[in-house]
Design a protein around this motif. Structure first.
Motif, PDB file in Angstrom:
ATOM      1  N   PHE A  82       0.841  -1.200   0.000  1.00  0.00           N
ATOM      2  CA  PHE A  82       0.000   0.000   0.000  1.00  0.00           C
ATOM      3  C   PHE A  82       0.875   1.248   0.000  1.00  0.00           C
ATOM      4  O   PHE A  82       1.144   1.842   1.036  1.00  0.00           O
ATOM      5  CB  PHE A  82      -0.960  -0.023   1.190  1.00  0.00           C
ATOM      6  CG  PHE A  82      -2.069  -1.008   1.002  1.00  0.00           C
ATOM      7  CD1 PHE A  82      -3.225  -0.648   0.337  1.00  0.00           C
ATOM      8  CD2 PHE A  82      -1.923  -2.311   1.440  1.00  0.00           C
ATOM      9  CE1 PHE A  82      -4.239  -1.566   0.123  1.00  0.00           C
ATOM     10  CE2 PHE A  82      -2.930  -3.236   1.228  1.00  0.00           C
ATOM     11  CZ  PHE A  82      -4.085  -2.862   0.577  1.00  0.00           C
ATOM     12  N   THR A  83       1.329   1.636  -1.184  1.00  0.00           N
ATOM     13  CA  THR A  83       2.183   2.808  -1.331  1.00  0.00           C
ATOM     14  C   THR A  83       1.329   4.063  -1.433  1.00  0.00           C
ATOM     15  O   THR A  83       0.144   3.993  -1.797  1.00  0.00           O
ATOM     16  CB  THR A  83       3.030   2.695  -2.605  1.00  0.00           C
ATOM     17  OG1 THR A  83       2.135   2.677  -3.725  1.00  0.00           O
ATOM     18  CG2 THR A  83       3.887   1.438  -2.603  1.00  0.00           C
ATOM     19  N   PRO A  84       1.919   5.228  -1.154  1.00  0.00           N
ATOM     20  CA  PRO A  84       1.169   6.479  -1.351  1.00  0.00           C
ATOM     21  C   PRO A  84       0.668   6.618  -2.785  1.00  0.00           C
ATOM     22  O   PRO A  84      -0.438   7.114  -3.003  1.00  0.00           O
ATOM     23  CB  PRO A  84       2.206   7.560  -1.009  1.00  0.00           C
ATOM     24  CG  PRO A  84       3.133   6.887  -0.039  1.00  0.00           C
ATOM     25  CD  PRO A  84       3.221   5.450  -0.503  1.00  0.00           C
ATOM     26  N   LYS A 119      -9.646   7.380   2.910  1.00  0.00           N
ATOM     27  CA  LYS A 119     -10.516   8.125   3.827  1.00  0.00           C
ATOM     28  C   LYS A 119      -9.817   8.560   5.113  1.00  0.00           C
ATOM     29  O   LYS A 119     -10.346   9.403   5.863  1.00  0.00           O
ATOM     30  CB  LYS A 119     -11.735   7.266   4.212  1.00  0.00           C
ATOM     31  CG  LYS A 119     -12.699   7.068   3.060  1.00  0.00           C
ATOM     32  CD  LYS A 119     -13.313   8.384   2.670  1.00  0.00           C
ATOM     33  CE  LYS A 119     -14.289   8.273   1.541  1.00  0.00           C
ATOM     34  NZ  LYS A 119     -14.688   9.598   1.044  1.00  0.00           N
ATOM     35  N   ALA A 120      -8.621   8.019   5.378  1.00  0.00           N
ATOM     36  CA  ALA A 120      -7.938   8.258   6.653  1.00  0.00           C
ATOM     37  C   ALA A 120      -7.803   9.729   7.048  1.00  0.00           C
ATOM     38  O   ALA A 120      -7.967  10.067   8.226  1.00  0.00           O
ATOM     39  CB  ALA A 120      -6.565   7.581   6.652  1.00  0.00           C
ATOM     40  N   SER A 148      -1.061   6.349   9.631  1.00  0.00           N
ATOM     41  CA  SER A 148       0.026   7.019   8.903  1.00  0.00           C
ATOM     42  C   SER A 148      -0.502   7.775   7.684  1.00  0.00           C
ATOM     43  O   SER A 148       0.024   8.812   7.299  1.00  0.00           O
ATOM     44  CB  SER A 148       1.112   6.018   8.495  1.00  0.00           C
ATOM     45  OG  SER A 148       0.700   5.218   7.398  1.00  0.00           O
ATOM     46  N   PHE A 149      -1.573   7.244   7.070  1.00  0.00           N
ATOM     47  CA  PHE A 149      -2.168   7.929   5.919  1.00  0.00           C
ATOM     48  C   PHE A 149      -3.064   9.081   6.345  1.00  0.00           C
ATOM     49  O   PHE A 149      -3.383   9.956   5.546  1.00  0.00           O
ATOM     50  CB  PHE A 149      -2.946   6.938   5.049  1.00  0.00           C
ATOM     51  CG  PHE A 149      -2.068   6.229   4.049  1.00  0.00           C
ATOM     52  CD1 PHE A 149      -1.895   6.716   2.758  1.00  0.00           C
ATOM     53  CD2 PHE A 149      -1.383   5.077   4.419  1.00  0.00           C
ATOM     54  CE1 PHE A 149      -1.065   6.072   1.856  1.00  0.00           C
ATOM     55  CE2 PHE A 149      -0.545   4.426   3.515  1.00  0.00           C
ATOM     56  CZ  PHE A 149      -0.396   4.920   2.237  1.00  0.00           C
ATOM     57  N   ALA A 150      -3.474   9.094   7.614  1.00  0.00           N
ATOM     58  CA  ALA A 150      -4.319  10.183   8.115  1.00  0.00           C
ATOM     59  C   ALA A 150      -3.556  11.504   8.116  1.00  0.00           C
ATOM     60  O   ALA A 150      -4.148  12.567   8.091  1.00  0.00           O
ATOM     61  CB  ALA A 150      -4.816   9.861   9.523  1.00  0.00           C
TER      62      ALA A 150
END
Length: 152
Positions: A82-84, A119-120, A148-150
């Motif tokens: 799951f990369t950016p 959605k994070a 971390s994605f939030a």
């Protein structure tokens, strides 16, 4: 039991995480008419072609989607990758959709996690985990990743 013949007659599983985003295990070309009839505008394929037989490869499904009048986006997720960039591609597809989105992979798990990561920044991690769990996906171990994605 041939690769790609996983689901010849199974009904489609519509696991609606929200009114506008639904996940599903693997689908087949003959499923697109029903997906369109259920009100979806776009299908996102999160399953790499290497995991399925030729009859379920993205080009075959893209043709079926087009025939059904659905937009079709290929954003393959290798488990654990799951990369950016991948999350940004999922987000771009969702934002560009002209209506509800139907995303699939092997079980719906990766399509769900991709949505959680999108959605994070706007939805609490606990809420995302509850939504995933209510549709059969236990994503507690992914809480740090989602958090971390939030922050992006």
């Amino acid at each position: 039991h041939h690769l790609g013949k996983e689901r010849p007659t199974m009904p489609i599983e519509f696991r609606r995480l929200t009114p506008d985003y639904c996940v599903s295990p693997q689908i087949a070309p003959q499923d697109f008419a029903a997906i369109k009839a259920a009100g979806f505008a776009m299908v996102i394929n999160n399953r790499p072609d290497a995991e399925v037989g030729p009859d379920l490869h993205s080009d075959a499904l893209a043709a079926a989607a087009k025939a059904a009048g659905l937009d079709y986006v290929v954003n393959p997720i290798i488990p654990g990758s799951f990369t950016p960039e991948l999350v940004a591609a999922q987000e771009q597809a969702i934002k560009s959709a002209k209506g509800p989105v139907f995303a699939y992979c092997a079980s719906g798990n990766r399509s769900t996690l991709a949505w959680e990561l999108v959605k994070a920044p706007e939805v609490a991690v606990e809420t995302l985990l509850e939504i995933a769990a209510s549709h059969g996906y236990s994503h507690g171990p992914f809480a740090p990743l989602i958090a971390s994605f939030a922050k992006r």
